[in-house]
Design an enzyme around this catalytic site. Structure first.
Site, PDB file in Angstrom:
ATOM      1  N   ASP A   1      30.313 -32.359  12.686  1.00  0.00           N
ATOM      2  CA  ASP A   1      31.557 -33.214  12.642  1.00  0.00           C
ATOM      3  C   ASP A   1      31.266 -34.361  13.600  1.00  0.00           C
ATOM      4  OD1 ASP A   1      34.306 -34.212  12.616  1.00  0.00           O
ATOM      5  OD2 ASP A   1      34.797 -33.219  14.467  1.00  0.00           O
TER       6      ASP A   1
ATOM      7  N   ASP B   1      33.757 -37.119  15.613  1.00  0.00           N
ATOM      8  CA  ASP B   1      34.437 -37.474  16.493  1.00  0.00           C
ATOM      9  C   ASP B   1      34.887 -36.044  17.623  1.00  0.00           C
ATOM     10  OD1 ASP B   1      35.683 -40.102  16.069  1.00  0.00           O
ATOM     11  OD2 ASP B   1      36.318 -39.277  14.293  1.00  0.00           O
TER      12      ASP B   1
END
Length: 213
Positions: free
Chosen positions: A8, A10
């Site tokens: 991922d 953020d």
């Protein structure tokens, strides 16, 4: 055996979640739907802006301002001038490079947001050609579509993928995709990541966990 590590963005690669959720809470409050930072994290962290809009409008009972996303991204990108990578994650990427283990990125953010963030922290070249966004699929996290799209694009079976996530929505998406998932509790309550195969608290712990996966 792990053949592909899917990160991922953020909160896992770039330290952007506090800024992003502060801005989102402010904009929703301005639109007439009072939100705190903590509530924005609880309800929206890890999801797409499209899913945020659907949820917020259902609660508000009317449409959000049409330009809310534009104003959100403008404030966010202004803040990216001071963006930093998550402490310790560059060493993890170096470790994967040394091992020759392939990795990519799959994020709920737009391609513009992802590339702006990666550029700010100097990671863009490390992920060029291996960046996947919720914009690429019909359904974002917690649906498995994004992770399955990333795996297919990288020619790796889901069962051979390991996802690194920091949100409950992301963990749910990885589980639904049939992938192993490690939950990073850097800013997230570990209990909310309990569906992950492993929960870790610092990036220094990640490389050995990947080696054992």
């Amino acid at each position: 055996m792990t053949e592909l590590v899917i990160f991922d963005n953020d909160g896992v690669l770039v330290d952007s979640e506090r800024l992003a959720n502060t801005i989102l809470a402010e904009l929703l409050t301005e639109a007439g739907l009072p939100y705190t930072f903590e509530e924005a994290v609880r309800d929206f962290m890890g999801g797409s802006m499209a899913s945020m809009r659907r949820t917020a409008e259902a609660r508000l009972g009317r449409p959000l301002p049409a330009d809310l996303e534009d104003r959100y991204h403008q404030r966010l990108f202004d803040g990216f001038a001071n963006l930093r990578a998550i402490e310790g994650v560059e060493a993890v990427l170096d470790h994967l490079d040394d091992r020759g283990l392939t990795y990519c990125l799959a994020s709920s953010g737009t391609h513009r947001r992802i590339r702006t963030a990666l550029t700010a922290v100097g990671f863009l070249q490390r992920f060029e050609g291996r960046i996947f966004s919720a914009e690429d699929v019909a359904h974002g996290k917690p649906a498995p579509d994004l992770f399955l799209h990333a795996a297919a694009s990288m020619s790796v079976k889901p069962v051979d993928c390991l996802v690194i996530e920091d949100s409950p929505l992301g963990v749910a998406a990885a589980v639904a995709a049939g992938m192993k998932v490690f939950g990073y509790a850097g800013m997230t309550d570990p209990a909310k990541l309990s569906d992950a195969d492993t929960v870790f608290h610092t990036m220094t712990a990640l490389a050995p966990l990947i080696d054992g996966a």
